[in-house]
Write a protein that holds these residues in place. Structure first.
Motif, PDB file in Angstrom:
ATOM      1  N   PHE A 139       0.801  -1.226   0.000  1.00  0.00           N
ATOM      2  CA  PHE A 139       0.000   0.000   0.000  1.00  0.00           C
ATOM      3  C   PHE A 139       0.837   1.281   0.000  1.00  0.00           C
ATOM      4  N   GLY A 140       2.148   1.147   0.206  1.00  0.00           N
ATOM      5  CA  GLY A 140       2.995   2.332   0.231  1.00  0.00           C
ATOM      6  C   GLY A 140       3.305   2.781   1.641  1.00  0.00           C
ATOM      7  N   THR A 141       4.550   3.176   1.862  1.00  0.00           N
ATOM      8  CA  THR A 141       4.996   3.547   3.207  1.00  0.00           C
ATOM      9  C   THR A 141       4.221   4.751   3.747  1.00  0.00           C
ATOM     10  N   VAL A 142       4.001   5.763   2.909  1.00  0.00           N
ATOM     11  CA  VAL A 142       3.322   6.975   3.375  1.00  0.00           C
ATOM     12  C   VAL A 142       1.910   6.662   3.856  1.00  0.00           C
ATOM     13  N   ASN A 143       1.248   5.719   3.217  1.00  0.00           N
ATOM     14  CA  ASN A 143      -0.120   5.374   3.617  1.00  0.00           C
ATOM     15  C   ASN A 143      -0.173   4.674   4.978  1.00  0.00           C
ATOM     16  N   MET A 144       0.972   4.223   5.465  1.00  0.00           N
ATOM     17  CA  MET A 144       1.011   3.614   6.794  1.00  0.00           C
ATOM     18  C   MET A 144       0.719   4.654   7.883  1.00  0.00           C
ATOM     19  N   ILE A 145       0.889   5.939   7.562  1.00  0.00           N
ATOM     20  CA  ILE A 145       0.574   6.991   8.541  1.00  0.00           C
ATOM     21  C   ILE A 145      -0.911   6.951   8.883  1.00  0.00           C
ATOM     22  N   VAL A 146      -1.735   6.739   7.858  1.00  0.00           N
ATOM     23  CA  VAL A 146      -3.184   6.646   8.088  1.00  0.00           C
ATOM     24  C   VAL A 146      -3.492   5.423   8.956  1.00  0.00           C
ATOM     25  N   LEU A 147      -2.815   4.309   8.683  1.00  0.00           N
ATOM     26  CA  LEU A 147      -3.015   3.110   9.503  1.00  0.00           C
ATOM     27  C   LEU A 147      -2.638   3.380  10.955  1.00  0.00           C
ATOM     28  N   ALA A 148      -1.543   4.121  11.170  1.00  0.00           N
ATOM     29  CA  ALA A 148      -1.126   4.465  12.537  1.00  0.00           C
ATOM     30  C   ALA A 148      -2.208   5.285  13.245  1.00  0.00           C
ATOM     31  N   ALA A 149      -2.786   6.226  12.519  1.00  0.00           N
ATOM     32  CA  ALA A 149      -3.847   7.055  13.109  1.00  0.00           C
ATOM     33  C   ALA A 149      -5.064   6.206  13.467  1.00  0.00           C
ATOM     34  N   LEU A 150      -5.457   5.318  12.563  1.00  0.00           N
ATOM     35  CA  LEU A 150      -6.651   4.503  12.788  1.00  0.00           C
ATOM     36  C   LEU A 150      -6.454   3.514  13.944  1.00  0.00           C
ATOM     37  N   THR A 151      -5.241   2.968  14.082  1.00  0.00           N
ATOM     38  CA  THR A 151      -5.010   2.002  15.154  1.00  0.00           C
ATOM     39  C   THR A 151      -4.816   2.677  16.510  1.00  0.00           C
ATOM     40  N   THR A 152      -4.641   3.995  16.513  1.00  0.00           N
ATOM     41  CA  THR A 152      -4.545   4.737  17.776  1.00  0.00           C
ATOM     42  C   THR A 152      -5.926   5.035  18.355  1.00  0.00           C
TER      43      THR A 152
END
Length: 348
Positions: A96-109
């Motif tokens: 999915f791309g490294t930058v999109n992992m930021i959104v995953l970090a936000a959602l899992t918080t």
């Protein structure tokens, strides 16, 4: 904290963290290059701020004896989150791309707010003692450092510990770069290394911490930790290599994540609400990051004038940090023992 109390402060800071992550994500996607730097600095700060609020709550609700039994398990559960996050990054970054992992970090918080709400509903919210009419509220808790000598000692101890952490990290990364010039080879080695580190930390949290804290007096635990680090840095000084550098850094991290964290939190249990919620944040958020930053800047400045610190010199600096740690922990242990002797009910 003064206006909202512990419960709403935790929710507000968690939401602010999520919003900052998303702002950084959209900024990076829009090509605003400084947002990468903002994200890098932010990721070094927000986790500590949120985690320390949770520990402030734990220290307010658990007795000292309960903390001895449960702190190791709590650390182990936190390690599961770290391991799961690393594995998710490994599995999803390429797809999915490294930058999109930021959104995953936000959602899992975000689910942390729901879990916290369940805890507050079941066990309540720590209450700050009422402030006398007209009395000035010390929002940051800085005046506590004048009243509680142990707090000054603790923040200095954190500084010494972060000196040790930073120089062993530099030594490990330097040896890794020398042994594996290829970035791909470095990543492959680092992945396996950190898997072992996290695995050993979890084993220590689950099995070693409850046994050691349950059987060994707290003051002896605190004194033994810097002695262990002096020994690992001495080994690095005598036999500089990737193995000894990795060993010294791993020993620090495993001990820091397990026995040091579990035993350090017990020091806060008998102290006041303002110490647990205000002074603790100064020590364990501000103190950690500032001391790590100052050490890193000092090493970088030396390198900028072509003073390259060898692995042996870094090991000597680590021994100095551990030695300062030992000198600081002796009065901390005496202070804690005297407090418990004067008010034994606080320790049970």
């Amino acid at each position: 904290l003064s206006r909202l109390g512990p419960r709403l402060t935790l929710y507000a800071s968690t939401l602010l963290a999520v919003m900052t992550m998303l702002a950084c994500y959209f900024g990076i996607k829009l090509g605003i290059k400084p947002m990468r730097g903002v994200l890098f600095v932010f990721k070094e700060s927000y986790v500590v701020l949120l985690v320390e609020q949770l520990w402030s709550y734990i220290n307010s609700m658990l007795s000292r004896e309960s903390g001895k039994k449960l702190n190791g398990l709590i650390c182990a559960i936190a390690s599961i989150g770290a391991i799961a996050g690393a594995e998710m990054l490994h599995q999803l970054s390429a797809r999915f791309g490294t930058v999109n992992m930021i959104v995953l970090a936000a959602l899992t918080t975000l689910p942390a707010i729901v879990m916290a709400e369940l805890v507050f509903r079941r066990h309540g919210e720590p209450q700050r003692p009422p402030v006398a009419t007209g009395a000035k509220v010390d929002h940051l808790g800085l005046s506590l450092f004048r009243k509680e000598r142990m707090l000054l000692l603790l923040i200095c101890l954190i500084g010494a510990g972060q000196l040790l952490a930073t120089v062993t990290d530099f030594a490990f990364r330097g040896q890794l770069n020398d042994q594996f010039p290829s970035a791909d080879a470095q990543n492959a080695f680092s992945g396996r290394y950190y898997a072992w580190l996290n695995g050993l930390a979890m084993i220590a949290q689950l099995f070693a911490v409850p046994v050691i804290i349950g059987l060994v007096p707290l003051r002896y635990i605190h004194i033994s930790i810097p002695l262990i680090h002096i020994g690992s840095c001495a080994y690095l000084f005598l036999y500089p290599s990737l193995f000894s550098a990795g060993f010294a850094y791993m020993v620090f991290k495993v001990v820091d994540y397990s026995i040091f964290r579990a035993s350090k939190e017990l020091l806060y249990v008998p102290l006041s609400f303002d110490v647990r919620y205000r002074a603790k944040e100064i020590i364990d958020v501000f103190g950690y990051r500032v001391s790590k930053g100052v050490t890193s800047i000092a090493i970088t400045l030396l390198q900028s004038v072509h003073i390259i610190l060898s692995t042996g010199m870094l090991a000597l600096l680590g021994m100095a940090g551990a030695g300062a740690w030992l000198l600081l922990v002796l009065p901390i242990a005496r202070h804690d023992a005297a407090r418990r002797a004067a008010a034994p009910t606080l320790a049970t």
